[in-house]
Write a protein that holds these residues in place. Structure first.
Motif, PDB file in Angstrom:
ATOM      1  N   HIS A 102     -14.182   2.443  -0.189  1.00 19.18           N
ATOM      2  CA  HIS A 102     -14.494   1.790   1.988  1.00 19.18           C
ATOM      3  C   HIS A 102     -12.862   1.655   2.185  1.00 19.18           C
ATOM      4  N   PRO A 103     -12.145   3.100   2.454  1.00 15.53           N
ATOM      5  CA  PRO A 103     -11.145   3.112   3.135  1.00 15.53           C
ATOM      6  C   PRO A 103     -11.112   2.327   4.426  1.00 15.53           C
ATOM      7  N   GLU A 104     -12.221   2.181   5.486  1.00 15.71           N
ATOM      8  CA  GLU A 104     -12.267   0.900   6.380  1.00 15.71           C
ATOM      9  C   GLU A 104     -11.045   0.278   6.386  1.00 15.71           C
ATOM     10  N   VAL A 106      -8.420  -0.178   4.275  1.00 18.39           N
ATOM     11  CA  VAL A 106      -7.496   0.077   3.142  1.00 18.39           C
ATOM     12  C   VAL A 106      -6.374   0.871   4.125  1.00 18.39           C
ATOM     13  N   ALA A 107      -4.994  -0.038   4.443  1.00 21.39           N
ATOM     14  CA  ALA A 107      -4.833   0.629   4.970  1.00 21.39           C
ATOM     15  C   ALA A 107      -3.424   1.338   4.149  1.00 21.39           C
ATOM     16  N   ALA A 108      -3.170   1.342   3.342  1.00 22.06           N
ATOM     17  CA  ALA A 108      -2.785   2.127   2.033  1.00 22.06           C
ATOM     18  C   ALA A 108      -2.949   1.346   0.887  1.00 22.06           C
ATOM     19  N   LEU A 109      -2.267   2.445  -0.397  1.00 22.85           N
ATOM     20  CA  LEU A 109      -2.828   1.953  -1.817  1.00 22.85           C
ATOM     21  C   LEU A 109      -2.079   1.787  -2.783  1.00 22.85           C
ATOM     22  N   VAL A 110      -1.794   1.329  -3.251  1.00 24.62           N
ATOM     23  CA  VAL A 110      -0.276   1.313  -4.159  1.00 24.62           C
ATOM     24  C   VAL A 110      -1.373   0.694  -5.643  1.00 24.62           C
ATOM     25  N   VAL A 111      -0.825   2.218  -6.587  1.00 23.59           N
ATOM     26  CA  VAL A 111      -2.057   2.106  -8.453  1.00 23.59           C
ATOM     27  C   VAL A 111      -0.614   1.722  -9.028  1.00 23.59           C
ATOM     28  N   ILE A 112      -0.678   1.000  -9.894  1.00 15.37           N
ATOM     29  CA  ILE A 112       0.623   0.739 -10.970  1.00 15.37           C
ATOM     30  C   ILE A 112       0.188   0.938 -12.901  1.00 15.37           C
ATOM     31  N   TYR A 200      -9.475   8.986  -0.175  1.00 19.68           N
ATOM     32  CA  TYR A 200      -8.927   8.818   0.319  1.00 19.68           C
ATOM     33  C   TYR A 200      -7.996   9.008   1.519  1.00 19.68           C
ATOM     34  N   PRO A 201      -7.998   8.867   3.037  1.00 19.19           N
ATOM     35  CA  PRO A 201      -6.555   9.417   3.104  1.00 19.19           C
ATOM     36  C   PRO A 201      -5.590   8.820   3.395  1.00 19.19           C
ATOM     37  N   GLY A 202      -5.233   7.354   3.137  1.00 19.04           N
ATOM     38  CA  GLY A 202      -3.683   7.181   3.335  1.00 19.04           C
ATOM     39  C   GLY A 202      -3.211   7.154   3.124  1.00 19.04           C
ATOM     40  N   PRO A 203      -1.914   5.943   2.905  1.00 18.24           N
ATOM     41  CA  PRO A 203      -1.223   6.835   2.061  1.00 18.24           C
ATOM     42  C   PRO A 203      -1.068   6.090   1.279  1.00 18.24           C
ATOM     43  N   VAL A 204      -0.543   6.742  -0.404  1.00 17.91           N
ATOM     44  CA  VAL A 204      -0.525   6.298  -1.871  1.00 17.91           C
ATOM     45  C   VAL A 204       0.293   6.303  -2.551  1.00 17.91           C
ATOM     46  N   LEU A 205       1.009   5.083  -3.201  1.00 19.79           N
ATOM     47  CA  LEU A 205       2.305   5.437  -3.852  1.00 19.79           C
ATOM     48  C   LEU A 205       1.672   5.178  -4.694  1.00 19.79           C
ATOM     49  N   TRP A 206       1.968   5.686  -5.975  1.00  8.03           N
ATOM     50  CA  TRP A 206       1.540   5.479  -7.981  1.00  8.03           C
ATOM     51  C   TRP A 206       2.954   5.660  -8.420  1.00  8.03           C
ATOM     52  N   LEU A 207       2.649   4.169  -8.573  1.00  8.36           N
ATOM     53  CA  LEU A 207       3.474   3.676  -9.429  1.00  8.36           C
ATOM     54  C   LEU A 207       3.571   3.628 -11.162  1.00  8.36           C
ATOM     55  N   THR A 208       4.722   4.338 -12.071  1.00 10.46           N
ATOM     56  CA  THR A 208       4.002   4.723 -13.409  1.00 10.46           C
ATOM     57  C   THR A 208       5.095   4.005 -13.936  1.00 10.46           C
ATOM     58  N   PHE A 227      -6.693  11.578  -3.973  1.00  8.22           N
ATOM     59  CA  PHE A 227      -5.626  10.751  -3.386  1.00  8.22           C
ATOM     60  C   PHE A 227      -4.628  11.568  -2.203  1.00  8.22           C
ATOM     61  N   PRO A 228      -5.008  12.231  -1.873  1.00  9.61           N
ATOM     62  CA  PRO A 228      -4.130  14.277  -1.005  1.00  9.61           C
ATOM     63  C   PRO A 228      -2.620  13.730  -0.851  1.00  9.61           C
ATOM     64  N   ALA A 229      -2.356  12.162  -0.601  1.00  2.00           N
ATOM     65  CA  ALA A 229      -1.143  12.145   0.219  1.00  2.00           C
ATOM     66  C   ALA A 229      -0.575  11.207  -0.743  1.00  2.00           C
ATOM     67  N   VAL A 230      -1.007  11.294  -1.969  1.00  3.16           N
ATOM     68  CA  VAL A 230      -0.146  10.190  -3.055  1.00  3.16           C
ATOM     69  C   VAL A 230       1.527  11.138  -3.173  1.00  3.16           C
ATOM     70  N   ASN A 231       2.091   9.493  -3.391  1.00  4.23           N
ATOM     71  CA  ASN A 231       3.822   9.882  -3.655  1.00  4.23           C
ATOM     72  C   ASN A 231       4.092   9.410  -5.313  1.00  4.23           C
ATOM     73  N   HIS A 232       4.579  10.320  -6.160  1.00  6.72           N
ATOM     74  CA  HIS A 232       4.155   9.749  -7.463  1.00  6.72           C
ATOM     75  C   HIS A 232       5.930   9.107  -7.830  1.00  6.72           C
ATOM     76  N   GLN A 233       6.087   7.531  -7.922  1.00  7.05           N
ATOM     77  CA  GLN A 233       7.427   7.481  -8.544  1.00  7.05           C
ATOM     78  C   GLN A 233       7.319   6.893  -9.591  1.00  7.05           C
ATOM     79  N   VAL A 234       8.885   7.213 -10.473  1.00  8.87           N
ATOM     80  CA  VAL A 234       8.418   6.772 -12.001  1.00  8.87           C
ATOM     81  C   VAL A 234       9.965   5.161 -12.484  1.00  8.87           C
ATOM     82  N   VAL A 235       9.133   4.592 -12.734  1.00 10.84           N
ATOM     83  CA  VAL A 235      10.265   3.423 -12.579  1.00 10.84           C
ATOM     84  C   VAL A 235      11.117   3.366 -13.409  1.00 10.84           C
TER      85      VAL A 235
END
Length: 266
Positions: A102-104, A106-112, A200-208, A227-235
């Motif tokens: 249901h991409p319509e 979701v403006a952005a996704l954050v996966v933790i 899913y084409p929108g912005p995705v933050l992958w926090l680990t 998630f082609p626009a994924v940005n992986h950040q390590v905390v």
């Protein structure tokens, strides 16, 4: 699936929605949601099926949970919900499927601290399930009594208190979550259903968390494909419960995602 229990934090149209992990409740995200509310962003906190105050089901299903979340978002906010969907662990898998199907909404996704793949670490919940099942609910005199009775099986204070948040007294002591179903479904909870040829084409933050082993290098290819626009950040200095270990880092990251996605304050 039946409707889900939700709680609004802040005022105005929700901009964030939070999906907790196994044995968690939406309220576990209250600290983060209150900080976002102070910045002008309202949030909706979800109890997922078989958890908290949401209805119980007869079968564990990630696609079913994702559809229930999508239905609730559509009911609350309409077909153009424009929500930033945040999911941790089990809730992260639900969030990923929701965004893919249901991409319509979701403006952005954050996966933790979870990946679109098998999570073998779910076996660590086996002893916790056994400890909860072995608790003699009929013999309990108080929550403190339950805490003491579980101490030997679950010596970590934070983990034990996390589990005991699900203990309720109304009509006799009982577990609020569907312990029977969830305890029997650990293999399915650790699994990942094939979503098919979607992305899913929108912005995705992958926090680990840097001290967590839930996300491995081999997961990156699947994450990037879906998630082609994924940005992986390590905390830094964070384990699997990143938002509990480093709440300010998570809050800052969520605010940055809102800016990137162009999700304005009400």
């Amino acid at each position: 699936m039946a409707g889900l229990h939700t709680e609004l934090v802040g005022t105005g149209r929700p901009r964030f929605a939070f999906l907790p992990g196994l044995f968690g409740r939406g309220r576990n995200w209250s600290q983060v949601a209150q900080a976002l509310a102070a910045e002008g962003y309202a949030s909706v906190l979800f109890d997922l099926p078989d958890h908290g105050q949401s209805a119980w089901t007869t079968e564990f299903s990630y696609p079913g949970m994702a559809q229930a979340v999508a239905d609730e978002l559509d009911l609350r906010l309409g077909s153009a919900a424009n929500i930033i969907l945040v999911g941790h662990s089990m809730g992260g898998k639900v969030a990923m499927l929701t965004a893919l199907n249901h991409p319509e909404l979701v403006a952005a996704l954050v996966v933790i601290d979870i990946a679109p793949g098998a999570s073998d670490q779910v076996h660590t919940f086996g002893p916790l399930v056994a400890a909860m099942r072995s608790l003699d609910l009929a013999a309990l005199t108080s929550r403190a009594d339950a805490d003491e009775r579980m101490r030997a099986a679950v010596p970590d204070d934070a983990v034990r208190l996390f589990l005991l948040q699900n203990l309720r007294r109304k009509g006799g002591w009982h577990w609020q979550q569907n312990l029977s179903l969830l305890g029997d479904s650990l293999a399915r909870i650790g699994d990942w259903p094939d979503p098919g040829d979607v992305s899913y084409p929108g912005p995705v933050l992958w926090l680990t968390g840097d001290r967590s082993d839930y996300v491995k290098p081999e997961h990156a290819a699947t994450m990037t494909r879906l998630f082609p626009a994924v940005n992986h950040q390590v905390v830094a200095d964070a384990g699997h419960w990143v938002h509990a270990d480093q709440p300010q880092a998570v809050i800052d990251a969520l605010l940055a995602v809102a800016d990137e996605a162009g999700v304005s304050r009400p």
